[in-house]
Write an enzyme that holds these catalytic residues in place. Structure first.
Site, mmCIF file in Angstrom:
data_model
loop_
_atom_site.group_PDB
_atom_site.id
_atom_site.type_symbol
_atom_site.label_atom_id
_atom_site.label_comp_id
_atom_site.label_asym_id
_atom_site.label_seq_id
_atom_site.Cartn_x
_atom_site.Cartn_y
_atom_site.Cartn_z
ATOM 1 N N HIS A 136 34.143 39.880 42.258
ATOM 2 C CA HIS A 136 35.442 40.137 41.639
ATOM 3 C C HIS A 136 35.655 41.643 41.454
ATOM 4 C CE1 HIS A 136 38.785 39.150 38.793
ATOM 5 N NE2 HIS A 136 38.462 40.340 38.314
ATOM 6 N N GLU A 137 34.704 42.276 40.783
ATOM 7 C CA GLU A 137 34.873 43.699 40.482
ATOM 8 C C GLU A 137 34.820 44.541 41.758
ATOM 9 O OE1 GLU A 137 36.046 44.384 37.691
ATOM 10 O OE2 GLU A 137 35.480 42.569 36.591
ATOM 11 N N HIS A 188 38.188 44.619 43.183
ATOM 12 C CA HIS A 188 38.975 45.686 42.538
ATOM 13 C C HIS A 188 38.553 47.037 43.117
ATOM 14 C CE1 HIS A 188 41.111 43.561 39.395
ATOM 15 N NE2 HIS A 188 40.026 43.072 38.855
ATOM 16 N N GLU A 213 44.568 42.510 40.546
ATOM 17 C CA GLU A 213 43.826 41.269 40.319
ATOM 18 C C GLU A 213 43.859 40.371 41.555
ATOM 19 O OE1 GLU A 213 41.945 40.976 37.832
ATOM 20 O OE2 GLU A 213 41.471 38.854 37.607
#
Ligand code: CO
Length: 504
Positions: free
Chosen positions: A267-268, A271, A298
């Site tokens: 997820h990160e 980003h 997101e």
């Protein structure tokens, strides 16, 4: 002064304000990773001073004059040029910031920095009463900000605009209402499905050092560049792009659960890829060097976490490696069973650990509560009870303690009211973008099976990242996919995936 000169001077000044603000970014990263607890008060003073100074630089009347000159010129003729977009977005921000008194900016920074520390204590002890006075202060300051900005409709609109420029509560409610109906149907089918994943597979012993090694190798395969980025440990994972060549991501490890850190890192890193894909070498410190919105941000993290990381093809490549690394826990597990386990759907307390299907209900709950706090319909003192009541209604389970309820998220302590909807917007954008990427590259999923992620990454960079904020989110989605935002791509994707796994 010629309009071109005025524009150049404007950019120089705005960039200097951004440079100063990126110093606060480094301090904020440090605060959430390595700073000893005892440094909180001093850090709050540092950040408050920097926030005030940045604000002063940005609201300098000279910026207004330069903007005025640039706006009278040919520079704004082509609305989708970098110059026109920069002028448009700086104007938007300047008009907002000049409405905020400096005292309010400093007070907001000071209170939210302290409140984050108090939130950590309150969450550790599951003590809502300890956090309540801080929540009251933060909500009050958020309302003062909304009043200062001004708004149409309800105060929430003023705050939402900070994270999703141009979006309104009315649009969000409209799309969320449709989504919610579809989600309830899907969750009903899953609940009564004939097949159930065995989620205990991912809840065995997973050595933390090995999780880190595996997580880093996945991030590297995605294209997260460790020469220009770090991965550290924190309580509440986040990503921050500090400037050209410097992106930071964080995670947290659970020795009894593989999912948290692994999907958290993906997820990160998603980003992080966005931050790395923006052309900061040329545009740092200007809107063209920033993300389009938090919802678009997101969408990048959720795409890598879910559409990629929870796909069968991704695990077709990575599962044999995971089996070698976590021999004792995965040695006897079949790929299909593992794939089902990482896609297990069940109501749970913690948003950041929620499955894809229930995740958006967590957001709808927070969105409704913070909206009501801002209008004054819900008092901060009643938030814990109201949270628990709604949670039971939406998820069918009782909240056992406030640490698993209204104290779980950092956002309110950090003053981030109006932020939560961007998570669901991100999921919606993510599905819509990914459907388009698959259309553009019909063998995309087969590429994942070979461990090839470069084509997806490049497609995202080309179509989304490199534009910065030249296009706003609602324009960008039309430019990339040909249609405005809809909940259908997300529901189509989830219905297809879960009907196969759950056999309905
Ligand atoms: Co995120």
């Amino acid at each position: 002064m010629s309009p071109q000169k005025a524009y150049e001077e404007l950019i120089k000044r705005v960039r200097e304000a951004s440079l100063l603000s990126s110093c606060a970014g480094v301090l904020g990263w440090d605060e959430r990773t390595y700073m000893p607890r005892g440094g909180a008060k001093h850090r709050a003073d540092q950040l408050s001073l920097l926030a005030g100074m940045t604000h002063q630089m940005f609201v300098d009347p000279k910026i207004g004059e330069l903007l005025g000159e640039a706006e009278q010129s040919d520079l704004v003729k082509k609305p989708e040029s970098v110059e026109a977009a920069n002028i448009r977005e700086i104007r938007h921000e300047y008009d907002k910031q000049t409405k905020l008194p400096k005292e309010l900016v400093e007070e907001f920074s000071r209170v939210t920095t302290l409140a984050q520390g108090e939130w950590v204590t309150a969450r550790q002890n599951s003590d809502f009463k300890h956090f309540l006075p801080w929540l009251e202060k933060v909500v009050d300051l958020c309302r003062q900000r909304a009043d200062a900005f001004g708004y149409e409709g309800e105060p929430y609109n003023a705050l939402l605009d900070e994270y999703e420029p141009g979006a309104t509560v009315e649009e969000v409610v409209d799309i969320f209402t449709g989504l919610r109906k579809e989600l309830v149907v899907l969750l009903g089918k899953i609940k009564n499905a004939p097949k159930k994943p065995d989620a205990s597979i991912v809840e065995r012993e997973y050595d933390v050092d090995l999780q880190r090694v595996f997580g880093e190798s996945v991030a590297a395969a995605m294209g997260y560049n460790f020469n220009e980025g770090r991965l550290d440990i924190t309580t509440h994972p986040f990503c921050t792009g500090l400037g050209p060549g410097d992106t930071r991501i964080t995670t947290r490890y659970n020795p009894r659960r593989l999912n948290d850190a692994l999907f958290g890192i993906m997820h990160e890193a998603g980003h992080g890829l966005y931050e790395m894909g923006i052309d900061k070498a040329n545009h740092f410190g200007t809107p063209a060097g920033e993300s389009a919105s938090l919802g678009i941000h997101e969408s990048q993290s959720r795409m890598w976490e879910n559409q990629v990381g929870r796909s069968k093809e991704f695990w077709g490549y990575f599962f044999p490696q995971a089996q070698r690394i976590f021999k004792n826990s995965l040695g006897d597990v079949k790929l299909d069973d593992f794939y089902a386990a990482v896609n297990d759907v069940r109501p749970s307390y913690i948003r950041v650990e929620a499955d894809e299907a229930t995740y958006n209900l967590h957001i709808l709950l927070r969105f409704e509560i913070e909206r009501a706090m801002l209008t004054g319909d819900l008092k901060p003192a009643d938030v814990a009870d109201e949270w628990n009541r709604r949670f039971k209604e939406y998820f069918g389970i009782e909240v056992d303690k406030d640490a698993n309820g209204c104290l779980q998220d950092v956002h309110w302590s950090a003053g981030l009211v109006g932020y939560f909807p961007t998570y669901t917007l991100g999921n919606l954008y993510s599905a819509q973008f990914f459907a388009k990427a698959k259309e553009a590259m019909p063998d995309l999923m087969q590429q994942f099976e070979q461990g090839q992620f470069a084509n997806l990454r490049n497609w995202l960079k080309e179509n989304i990242h490199r534009h910065g904020r030249v296009y706003r989110a609602n324009k960008l989605v039309v430019k990339v996919t040909g249609e405005s935002l809809s909940y259908m791509p997300l529901m189509d994707y989830m219905n297809a995936k879960y009907s196969e796994i759950y056999g309905f």
